[in-house]
Design a protein around this motif. Structure first.
Motif, PDB file in Angstrom:
ATOM      1  N   ASP A   1       0.793  -1.236   0.000  1.00  0.00           N
ATOM      2  CA  ASP A   1       0.000   0.000   0.000  1.00  0.00           C
ATOM      3  C   ASP A   1       0.825   1.287   0.000  1.00  0.00           C
ATOM      4  N   GLN A   2       2.036   1.258  -0.564  1.00  0.00           N
ATOM      5  CA  GLN A   2       2.865   2.461  -0.582  1.00  0.00           C
ATOM      6  C   GLN A   2       2.182   3.611  -1.336  1.00  0.00           C
ATOM      7  N   LEU A   3       1.622   3.323  -2.491  1.00  0.00           N
ATOM      8  CA  LEU A   3       0.936   4.361  -3.266  1.00  0.00           C
ATOM      9  C   LEU A   3      -0.296   4.861  -2.509  1.00  0.00           C
ATOM     10  N   LEU A   4      -1.066   3.939  -1.968  1.00  0.00           N
ATOM     11  CA  LEU A   4      -2.272   4.303  -1.233  1.00  0.00           C
ATOM     12  C   LEU A   4      -1.946   5.239  -0.063  1.00  0.00           C
ATOM     13  N   VAL A   5      -0.916   4.890   0.697  1.00  0.00           N
ATOM     14  CA  VAL A   5      -0.533   5.702   1.863  1.00  0.00           C
ATOM     15  C   VAL A   5      -0.125   7.110   1.434  1.00  0.00           C
ATOM     16  N   GLN A   6       0.734   7.209   0.396  1.00  0.00           N
ATOM     17  CA  GLN A   6       1.203   8.510  -0.063  1.00  0.00           C
ATOM     18  C   GLN A   6       0.076   9.344  -0.654  1.00  0.00           C
ATOM     19  N   ALA A   7      -0.827   8.679  -1.380  1.00  0.00           N
ATOM     20  CA  ALA A   7      -1.954   9.405  -1.982  1.00  0.00           C
ATOM     21  C   ALA A   7      -2.881   9.957  -0.912  1.00  0.00           C
ATOM     22  N   LYS A   8      -3.141   9.165   0.119  1.00  0.00           N
ATOM     23  CA  LYS A   8      -4.015   9.617   1.214  1.00  0.00           C
ATOM     24  C   LYS A   8      -3.379  10.817   1.935  1.00  0.00           C
ATOM     25  N   LYS A   9      -2.052  10.761   2.134  1.00  0.00           N
ATOM     26  CA  LYS A   9      -1.350  11.880   2.768  1.00  0.00           C
ATOM     27  C   LYS A   9      -1.472  13.152   1.933  1.00  0.00           C
ATOM     28  N   SER A  10      -1.558  12.978   0.607  1.00  0.00           N
ATOM     29  CA  SER A  10      -1.662  14.141  -0.302  1.00  0.00           C
ATOM     30  C   SER A  10      -3.103  14.597  -0.488  1.00  0.00           C
ATOM     31  N   GLY A  11      -4.028  13.982   0.207  1.00  0.00           N
ATOM     32  CA  GLY A  11      -5.405  14.460   0.197  1.00  0.00           C
ATOM     33  C   GLY A  11      -6.337  13.767  -0.766  1.00  0.00           C
ATOM     34  N   PHE A  12      -5.926  12.657  -1.370  1.00  0.00           N
ATOM     35  CA  PHE A  12      -6.796  11.951  -2.314  1.00  0.00           C
ATOM     36  C   PHE A  12      -7.786  11.057  -1.572  1.00  0.00           C
ATOM     37  N   GLU A  13      -9.024  11.081  -2.033  1.00  0.00           N
ATOM     38  CA  GLU A  13     -10.060  10.235  -1.456  1.00  0.00           C
ATOM     39  C   GLU A  13      -9.903   8.804  -1.982  1.00  0.00           C
ATOM     40  N   THR A  14     -10.241   7.848  -1.129  1.00  0.00           N
ATOM     41  CA  THR A  14     -10.163   6.438  -1.505  1.00  0.00           C
ATOM     42  C   THR A  14     -11.029   6.149  -2.722  1.00  0.00           C
ATOM     43  N   ASP A  15     -12.188   6.777  -2.777  1.00  0.00           N
ATOM     44  CA  ASP A  15     -13.132   6.532  -3.870  1.00  0.00           C
ATOM     45  C   ASP A  15     -12.520   6.880  -5.231  1.00  0.00           C
ATOM     46  N   ILE A  16     -11.795   7.997  -5.296  1.00  0.00           N
ATOM     47  CA  ILE A  16     -11.167   8.423  -6.556  1.00  0.00           C
ATOM     48  C   ILE A  16     -10.033   7.477  -6.926  1.00  0.00           C
ATOM     49  N   LEU A  17      -9.244   7.049  -5.961  1.00  0.00           N
ATOM     50  CA  LEU A  17      -8.150   6.113  -6.238  1.00  0.00           C
ATOM     51  C   LEU A  17      -8.693   4.790  -6.756  1.00  0.00           C
ATOM     52  N   LEU A  18      -9.841   4.388  -6.220  1.00  0.00           N
ATOM     53  CA  LEU A  18     -10.487   3.147  -6.658  1.00  0.00           C
ATOM     54  C   LEU A  18     -11.003   3.298  -8.086  1.00  0.00           C
ATOM     55  N   LYS A  19     -11.660   4.439  -8.371  1.00  0.00           N
ATOM     56  CA  LYS A  19     -12.204   4.683  -9.713  1.00  0.00           C
ATOM     57  C   LYS A  19     -11.091   4.856 -10.748  1.00  0.00           C
ATOM     58  N   ALA A  20      -9.929   5.317 -10.306  1.00  0.00           N
ATOM     59  CA  ALA A  20      -8.790   5.483 -11.223  1.00  0.00           C
ATOM     60  C   ALA A  20      -8.101   4.163 -11.507  1.00  0.00           C
ATOM     61  N   GLY A  21      -8.486   3.109 -10.774  1.00  0.00           N
ATOM     62  CA  GLY A  21      -7.868   1.799 -10.981  1.00  0.00           C
ATOM     63  C   GLY A  21      -6.516   1.656 -10.339  1.00  0.00           C
TER      64      GLY A  21
END
Length: 642
Positions: free
Chosen positions: A166-186
């Motif tokens: 989950d390295q990308l997930l952790v960094q994206a969440k720290k940068s303010g990205f919502e889980t829903d958008i990360l999921l929709k982006a694949g």
């Protein structure tokens, strides 16, 4: 979401054609205009002209023309809105969005923008991973092993996904990205047995970003580097609101300018094939990324060229399995050539093995017309088997039948008959049968009777014969040119040239559709209190009108200013007598129309019953008298007999 009219107008006011074009080609001043070799086609002598005074460009070789916005649309292969965004960014103009009234449209737009941001965050994250210890020892080592240098890694924005859940997930969440958008982006996946818990889609793989035409990352392909039979060699992004794999070609962003300049597109299968060819100095190459070629991908290629060269691995079974792609390219109106690499080789391996010069030489000398290629492919199997030979002929004819242009079809039919050592009539009969079968299938009509004459099975061609396009009259063009260039000039104290010209032609209906459209728009502008100049028409989102207007205001040749200032040689200009020029041009147009009317009457006389002939002869005589009178006024001593 649409861009506001205010933003579009700010862009039009701020952009400078010289600055915009200079980003792509080097312009040199000659006379009042700037010149360069055209960025849209190959040439040795500059025929691409830029007019800073009129803010237009025009190539007198290939015909490309327009204003700064159209140039960006042409050179980048993007639409009007994307071109406005591109120029607004270049000139630091704030983009004002027009908020749609539909809440669903607002939500869809916001979601797409969020996906672009998330995917490009991920692309940068993967790139930066190449600087980590793991990225250097695994990802960068793999790229170096394939001969990829730092410049090519940066050009294609290659990266590495860390071997972590989950390295990308952790960094994206720290940068303010919502889980829903990360999921929709694949970019992430949901754990099957643990809902609301997520992990990275790409892990422990080198990453190949897939870009859209404007260079934004819209998806990723990722390759595993370990021997793990439980995992696929490649995994790819899923379809999203901004990524539809059937609409995308890998490398199109990096290749589009090369395709346009070379007027040819090399089509390969995989990511590394594309990159290796760039390393070999060949940039006009794209990949279908291992999927079957689609109609939308063919349309994408056609935006930049009509010539395609398909590169095949040296494997007969694989080639035969992918032959449908050639037929689709032909059906899409593209001219197709093929190159087959030696057995066991693909573009990537052969480029690395042979070196830049030899690789270039090979694909140039080995390129074969698709007919020669297909005949050679089936010839080996059919050499001593009449049944297989007959089937091979049908396969060749099936491909020719896909070509929409009847003249090109005819040329290929003749060439195929020669190569196959058979009578052309037999091949044409089979061609007719296949075309008819396709036509009946598409129209829902089926018949056991097959008409033999060629024209009976080419309904498209017959339709063209029955409804020929309107003849483009040079006199119509000339009058519209005068109207656009000088309509605002005064020919007397109380009258503008446009009023005089429109009065002269008020009873005429132009036959050339684009000139009639311009005339209608000109009159509409006058009714709105606008006295239009040429730039009024460049703001219209009608490519045909803009092309025609630029053609009419662009000057191919300039008279040197030294003639008058230094040598005292004075030349007559059309502006010296605008009313006289306009009057003579309107007379030429009337004469041309009368000639056409007379020919139509002559045609009617041939087929008319005897009771109507006398009346038609009278009409013919009256038309002739009117035409002769106009011709004499124009100074034609001998009136035309036609």
């Amino acid at each position: 979401m649409a861009i506001s009219d205010q933003t579009t107008e700010k862009v039009r006011d701020r952009v400078d054609i010289e600055e915009v074009v200079n980003d792509y080609v080097t312009l040199k001043k000659k006379g009042q205009n700037l010149w360069a070799c055209c960025p849209f086609h190959q040439e040795k002598t500059p025929s691409f002209s830029v007019s800073p005074a009129k803010q237009i460009y025009k190539c007198f070789g290939c015909g490309k023309a327009g204003d700064p916005i159209q140039f960006i649309m042409d050179i980048e292969g993007i639409g009007f809105i994307e071109a406005i965004r591109h120029l607004a960014t270049k000139y630091g103009i704030e983009i004002e969005e027009e908020t749609p009234k539909d809440p669903e449209a607002i939500q869809a737009y916001n979601e797409k923008e969020s996906l672009f941001i998330a995917l490009n965050f991920a692309r940068e994250f993967f790139q930066n991973n190449l600087n980590t210890e793991e990225g250097q020892s695994i990802g960068l080592s793999y790229f170096k092993e394939r001969g990829f240098n730092p410049a090519i890694i940066e050009k294609f924005q290659l990266g590495y996904a860390l071997d972590s859940w989950d390295q990308l997930l952790v960094q994206a969440k720290k940068s303010g990205f919502e889980t829903d958008i990360l999921l929709k982006a694949g970019l992430i996946l949901e754990r099957e047995n643990n809902p609301e818990h997520y992990y990275d889609r790409f892990r422990g793989r080198v990453v190949f970003p897939i870009h859209n035409l404007s260079g934004k990352a819209i998806a990723f392909g990722a390759r595993i580097l370990t021997q793990d039979k439980k995992q696929p060699k490649y995994i790819n992004s899923p379809e999203t609101a901004i990524y539809h794999k059937s609409d995308v070609l890998y490398g199109i962003y990096q290749a589009k300018q090369g395709i346009r300049q070379e007027d040819n597109c090399y089509l390969v299968e995989g990511y590394t094939d594309v990159i290796s060819m760039h390393l070999a100095g060949i940039e006009n190459v794209v990949a279908s990324s291992g999927t079957s070629l689609t109609e939308n991908q063919i349309k994408l290629i056609k935006r930049f060229t009509n010539q395609v060269t398909v590169l095949y691995d040296g494997d007969d079974a694989g080639i035969k399995a992918s032959l449908r792609g050639i037929d689709m390219l032909l059906e899409g109106g593209l001219n197709v050539k093929t190159v087959v690499f030696p057995e066991g080789e693909d573009p990537d391996s052969f480029a690395r093995k042979s070196g830049q010069a030899d690789f270039k030489r090979f694909i140039q000398t080995e390129a074969k017309d698709f007919i020669q290629f297909k005949i050679a492919l089936f010839a080996r199997d059919a050499a001593n088997d009449p049944i297989k030979k007959a089937e091979a002929i049908r396969q060749v004819v099936a491909s020719i039948a896909k070509i929409p242009d009847p003249i090109v079809r005819s040329v290929y039919a003749k060439e195929s008959a020669n190569l196959l050592s058979m009578e052309e009539d037999i091949l044409l009969t089979e061609l007719n049968r296949q075309i008819l079968k396709t036509h009946q299938k598409s129209s829902g009509q089926f018949s056991r009777e097959t008409p033999t004459p060629l024209e009976e099975v080419l309904p498209v061609d017959r339709e063209k014969e029955e409804n020929p396009p309107a003849k483009t009259l040079k006199e119509e063009r000339e009058l519209i040119r005068i109207l656009i260039n000088y309509g605002f000039e005064k020919v007397s104290n109380e009258m503008h040239l446009c009023e005089y010209l429109l009065e002269e032609i008020k009873e005429l209906q132009f036959e050339t559709p684009v000139y009639q459209k311009i005339l209608v728009r000109y009159k509409k502008a006058l009714m709105q209190g606008i006295l239009p100049k040429f730039d009024h028409f460049l703001k219209i989102q009608d490519a045909e009108i803009k092309q025609a207007v630029v053609d009419m205001i662009a000057e191919g040749r300039e008279i040197s200013l030294n003639w008058e200032s230094r040598h005292q040689i004075f030349t007559r200009k059309e502006t010296d007598d605008l009313s006289g020029t306009t009057y003579r041009t309107s007379l030429r147009l009337k004469s041309a129309y009368l000639k056409k009317m007379r020919l139509e009457v002559m045609g009617k006389i041939k087929d008319a019953p005897e009771s109507e002939v006398e009346e038609l002869l009278q009409i013919h005589m009256e038309i002739t008298q009117m035409k002769n009178k106009i011709d004499q006024e124009l100074g034609n001593v001998i009136p035309s007999k036609n």
